[in-house]
Design a protein around this motif. Sequence first.
Motif, PDB file in Angstrom:
ATOM      1  N   GLY A 116      41.146 -19.840  -2.226  1.00 26.80           N
ATOM      2  CA  GLY A 116      40.183 -21.318  -2.660  1.00 26.80           C
ATOM      3  C   GLY A 116      38.697 -19.993  -2.291  1.00 26.80           C
ATOM      4  N   GLN A 117      39.007 -18.717  -1.939  1.00 25.95           N
ATOM      5  CA  GLN A 117      37.283 -18.338  -1.699  1.00 25.95           C
ATOM      6  C   GLN A 117      37.325 -17.426  -3.088  1.00 25.95           C
ATOM      7  OE1 GLN A 117      35.310 -17.485   1.068  1.00 25.95           O
ATOM      8  NE2 GLN A 117      33.896 -16.899  -0.423  1.00 25.95           N
ATOM      9  N   LYS A 168      41.052 -11.060  -6.721  1.00 31.77           N
ATOM     10  CA  LYS A 168      42.280 -12.121  -6.908  1.00 31.77           C
ATOM     11  C   LYS A 168      42.799 -12.888  -5.774  1.00 31.77           C
ATOM     12  CE  LYS A 168      43.399 -10.330 -11.451  1.00 31.77           C
ATOM     13  NZ  LYS A 168      44.882  -9.174 -12.152  1.00 31.77           N
ATOM     14  N   ARG A 169      42.882 -12.137  -4.616  1.00 28.07           N
ATOM     15  CA  ARG A 169      43.270 -11.911  -3.294  1.00 28.07           C
ATOM     16  C   ARG A 169      42.480 -13.748  -2.863  1.00 28.07           C
ATOM     17  NH1 ARG A 169      44.373  -6.860  -2.942  1.00 28.07           N
ATOM     18  NH2 ARG A 169      42.896  -7.118  -1.865  1.00 28.07           N
ATOM     19  N   ASN A 176      28.363 -20.461  -1.067  1.00 28.18           N
ATOM     20  CA  ASN A 176      29.761 -19.926  -0.475  1.00 28.18           C
ATOM     21  C   ASN A 176      30.646 -19.010  -0.798  1.00 28.18           C
ATOM     22  OD1 ASN A 176      29.291 -21.019   1.854  1.00 28.18           O
ATOM     23  ND2 ASN A 176      30.100 -23.345   1.049  1.00 28.18           N
ATOM     24  N   LEU A 177      30.279 -17.688  -1.557  1.00 28.94           N
ATOM     25  CA  LEU A 177      30.168 -17.078  -2.675  1.00 28.94           C
ATOM     26  C   LEU A 177      30.886 -15.845  -1.686  1.00 28.94           C
ATOM     27  CD1 LEU A 177      29.822 -17.416  -6.611  1.00 28.94           C
ATOM     28  CD2 LEU A 177      31.710 -18.807  -5.340  1.00 28.94           C
ATOM     29  N   ALA A 178      31.504 -14.791  -1.561  1.00 31.34           N
ATOM     30  CA  ALA A 178      31.922 -13.837  -0.853  1.00 31.34           C
ATOM     31  C   ALA A 178      31.095 -13.285  -1.876  1.00 31.34           C
ATOM     32  CB  ALA A 178      33.510 -12.914  -1.346  1.00 31.34           C
ATOM     33  N   PHE A 179      30.377 -12.214  -1.359  1.00 29.74           N
ATOM     34  CA  PHE A 179      29.227 -11.495  -2.528  1.00 29.74           C
ATOM     35  C   PHE A 179      29.609  -9.846  -2.314  1.00 29.74           C
ATOM     36  CE2 PHE A 179      25.301  -8.728  -2.475  1.00 29.74           C
ATOM     37  CZ  PHE A 179      24.838  -9.123  -3.578  1.00 29.74           C
TER      38      PHE A 179
END
Length: 564
Positions: A226-227, A220-221, A196-199
């Motif tokens: 929490g992402q 950072k944003r 569940n990490l942004a790629f």
Amino acid sequence: MTLTGGQLQQTARDTAGALGDVSRGRPFTPHFEVWKVRGKVFLIVTEDDPDQQIITVKVDPHEGDALRRDHDSITRGHYLDKQHWISIGPGPRRHYTTCRGVGAGLLRSRLGPAFGAAFVSGQPLSLFGVDDSSRPLADRMRPRTLADVVGQDHLLEEDAPLGRMVGAHRLVSMILWGPPGCGKTTIARLLAEDTNLAFEPLSATFSGVADLRKVFQTAKRRREVGQGTLLFVDEIHRFNRAQQDSFLPYVEDGTIVLVGATTENPSFELNGALLSRCQVFVLKRLDEVALSTLINRAEDIVGAPLPLDEIARQALIAMADGDGRYLLNMIEQVQHLAEPVDSASLAAAVQKRAPLYDKSQEGHYNLISALHKSMRGSDPDAALYWLARMLDGGEDPLFIARRITRFATEDIGMADPNAIQQALAAWDIYERLGSPEGELAIAQAVLYLATAPKSIGVYRGFNKATAAAKRTGSLMPPAHILNAPTRLMKDLGYGKGYQYDPDTDTGFSGADYFPHGMTRQTFYEPTANGYERSITERLKLWAQQRDANPSTSTANNSITPETD
């Protein structure tokens, strides 16, 4: 779990009822399409009226009743996740996607129902979802889960390093080092999905510090809400030292999980500070089993077996040379050939993969090391193989000629004094003839050196003498071996008592030629191999003669050799 056609039909009816308000009171006559993309099912609901806007609903394959029913998100579009956006536009039973995110190209403008047959039969959807033949086969077959990845079980199984990380839902920054076509990019993307990490994908070839800053600020944003972010950098070895240093604070504080992909040895191409913050995982070239699995999957996708006999099938695997992407590209070329196709026809139809060899990078040094060690190990067949690999990869034959000349002096030496002549002759012949004729001379020299007796007596003796020379400073040669061209030098004793060895009865005087103040030392210790066997016997004889006539010795014991 995969939703069956019947389940999707029911979901479509439920969706139509839930979205009735979108029709603004008009009769709502829905048309349904079903898409499965990266393991997620999407229900496309449209009206028969071509002027009406499309409605898109996301259906989770594990929770078929979990529908997005928010009116605004449906009428304007909605997210698959934080990276992939499906936009909704007008048109008769069409849907579109923007170019945003790695999955943007997966959903394209389409007409008509995608899986009407699935609705009727109630059969599960295909493993790979909708097959868009306009996309390259390698992209259509890109694995949807880590379990679909072939050839890398040593990293991806549950008890393997990456498998344990995914199981714990916690990744560390890493470098994926492996040859082209082994799955580095796919593994990175699937790691992000499974945790569940942004790629965020970047290519070091086209990106710079400005691009990195944007990614870091975005990460950072995301972190504030929490992402997490997985930053994938393809060809990371192409970043210079300063660019590599820019990762350090963000990797250190966890703003990003860095996954770098490289085909080059990280020890040579990445700086130590970055390597100390990343784990290096080595991906293997795909073996025959993995490549056969890809062929079977490709046949399922295209819906027909490849027009190849068994020998041609094995030849196709060999031509891929461990590169899965290249194999799939060749399959696209052969799938429409007329049957039957044998290995000879296959060679004419597709191009063999270029050898994986870089004359200035690790492959260059790996193969010359393999050639050198094969000759040292007296294996002429392996030596010929590595020579052929280097020449086939485009290596400069003169580089090989220089290296085998060094080998002749370093690893054979006096065991076969003719070896150096063979190496020099091959070098000279190649310079006169060029390629390809001159390459045969190099091959002959390689065979001579590989089959010659080996000895490092010269190499070891010279190293010992060098160490002694540095240790003993500037000691003068003994006076009896100095020339005396002037009367003064004769008066000082230069040349006094010198014995001309060839004029003695045995051709050996036994004189001591070491400097005054230094005891006799033994540097050269010949082996019993080849010509050095006779040298050993000769040196023993001379030592006995020297011991029998100590008066010829002028040695001074004030400096003794160091012991190892």
